[in-house]
Design a protein around this motif. Structure first.
Motif, mmCIF file in Angstrom:
data_model
loop_
_atom_site.group_PDB
_atom_site.id
_atom_site.type_symbol
_atom_site.label_atom_id
_atom_site.label_comp_id
_atom_site.label_asym_id
_atom_site.label_seq_id
_atom_site.Cartn_x
_atom_site.Cartn_y
_atom_site.Cartn_z
ATOM 1 N N VAL A 120 0.831 -1.206 0.000
ATOM 2 C CA VAL A 120 0.000 0.000 0.000
ATOM 3 C C VAL A 120 0.866 1.257 0.000
ATOM 4 O O VAL A 120 0.563 2.224 -0.712
ATOM 5 C CB VAL A 120 -0.964 -0.011 1.200
ATOM 6 N N LEU A 121 1.939 1.266 0.778
ATOM 7 C CA LEU A 121 2.802 2.449 0.817
ATOM 8 C C LEU A 121 3.324 2.785 -0.573
ATOM 9 O O LEU A 121 3.288 3.947 -0.992
ATOM 10 C CB LEU A 121 3.967 2.236 1.786
ATOM 11 N N VAL A 158 11.582 -2.422 -0.437
ATOM 12 C CA VAL A 158 10.452 -3.321 -0.183
ATOM 13 C C VAL A 158 10.690 -4.648 -0.888
ATOM 14 O O VAL A 158 10.511 -5.722 -0.295
ATOM 15 C CB VAL A 158 9.118 -2.684 -0.622
ATOM 16 N N ASP A 159 11.102 -4.621 -2.146
ATOM 17 C CA ASP A 159 11.339 -5.849 -2.905
ATOM 18 C C ASP A 159 12.443 -6.717 -2.281
ATOM 19 O O ASP A 159 12.404 -7.936 -2.400
ATOM 20 C CB ASP A 159 11.675 -5.539 -4.362
ATOM 21 N N LEU A 177 0.586 4.295 -2.719
ATOM 22 C CA LEU A 177 0.280 5.678 -2.367
ATOM 23 C C LEU A 177 1.380 6.638 -2.814
ATOM 24 O O LEU A 177 1.097 7.719 -3.327
ATOM 25 C CB LEU A 177 0.047 5.798 -0.866
ATOM 26 N N VAL A 178 2.620 6.256 -2.636
ATOM 27 C CA VAL A 178 3.746 7.117 -3.019
ATOM 28 C C VAL A 178 3.813 7.273 -4.544
ATOM 29 O O VAL A 178 4.102 8.354 -5.052
ATOM 30 C CB VAL A 178 5.066 6.562 -2.451
ATOM 31 N N GLU A 179 3.510 6.213 -5.248
ATOM 32 C CA GLU A 179 3.574 6.239 -6.710
ATOM 33 C C GLU A 179 2.318 6.825 -7.340
ATOM 34 O O GLU A 179 2.294 7.105 -8.530
ATOM 35 C CB GLU A 179 3.793 4.819 -7.241
ATOM 36 N N GLY A 180 1.251 6.988 -6.556
ATOM 37 C CA GLY A 180 -0.007 7.516 -7.090
ATOM 38 C C GLY A 180 -0.830 6.468 -7.809
ATOM 39 O O GLY A 180 -1.751 6.800 -8.557
ATOM 40 N N LYS A 203 13.882 8.885 -8.258
ATOM 41 C CA LYS A 203 14.973 8.083 -7.681
ATOM 42 C C LYS A 203 14.633 7.628 -6.265
ATOM 43 O O LYS A 203 14.989 6.532 -5.855
ATOM 44 C CB LYS A 203 16.302 8.827 -7.718
ATOM 45 N N ASP A 204 13.899 8.453 -5.511
ATOM 46 C CA ASP A 204 13.510 8.076 -4.155
ATOM 47 C C ASP A 204 12.408 7.011 -4.171
ATOM 48 O O ASP A 204 12.411 6.091 -3.350
ATOM 49 C CB ASP A 204 13.051 9.303 -3.367
ATOM 50 N N ILE A 205 11.501 7.118 -5.125
ATOM 51 C CA ILE A 205 10.470 6.089 -5.295
ATOM 52 C C ILE A 205 11.117 4.762 -5.668
ATOM 53 O O ILE A 205 10.751 3.711 -5.146
ATOM 54 C CB ILE A 205 9.427 6.526 -6.345
ATOM 55 N N GLU A 206 12.097 4.806 -6.532
ATOM 56 C CA GLU A 206 12.802 3.583 -6.941
ATOM 57 C C GLU A 206 13.549 2.965 -5.763
ATOM 58 O O GLU A 206 13.555 1.743 -5.598
ATOM 59 C CB GLU A 206 13.771 3.885 -8.092
#
Length: 67
Positions: A26-27, A60-61, A30-33, A51-54
């Motif tokens: 879920v996080l 997480v992965d 939400l961060v990725e929209g 870059k922060d989303i990646e």
């Protein structure tokens, strides 16, 4: 999100991170929209840089470890 433990505990609605699966977390949604752009995180602030989303996705992965 004040600590690793509270993040991993989730909310009354369930977990927000599924270690090993950024697509289902879920996080990340939400961060990725991906959930709904109207509830994109962080709320009321500028979206995270790609870059922060990646980096979050990779964390997480790789199991969302407390490192």
């Amino acid at each position: 999100m004040s600590s690793y433990d509270s993040l991993m505990k989730g909310t009354r609605f369930g977990p927000v991170i599924k270690p090993g699966d950024s697509v289902a977390s879920v996080l990340n949604m939400l961060v990725e929209g991906r959930a709904n752009p109207a509830i994109r995180m962080p709320h009321g602030r500028e979206a995270l840089k790609d870059k922060d989303i990646e980096t979050l996705k990779l964390w997480v992965d790789q199991g969302a470890k407390n490192n």
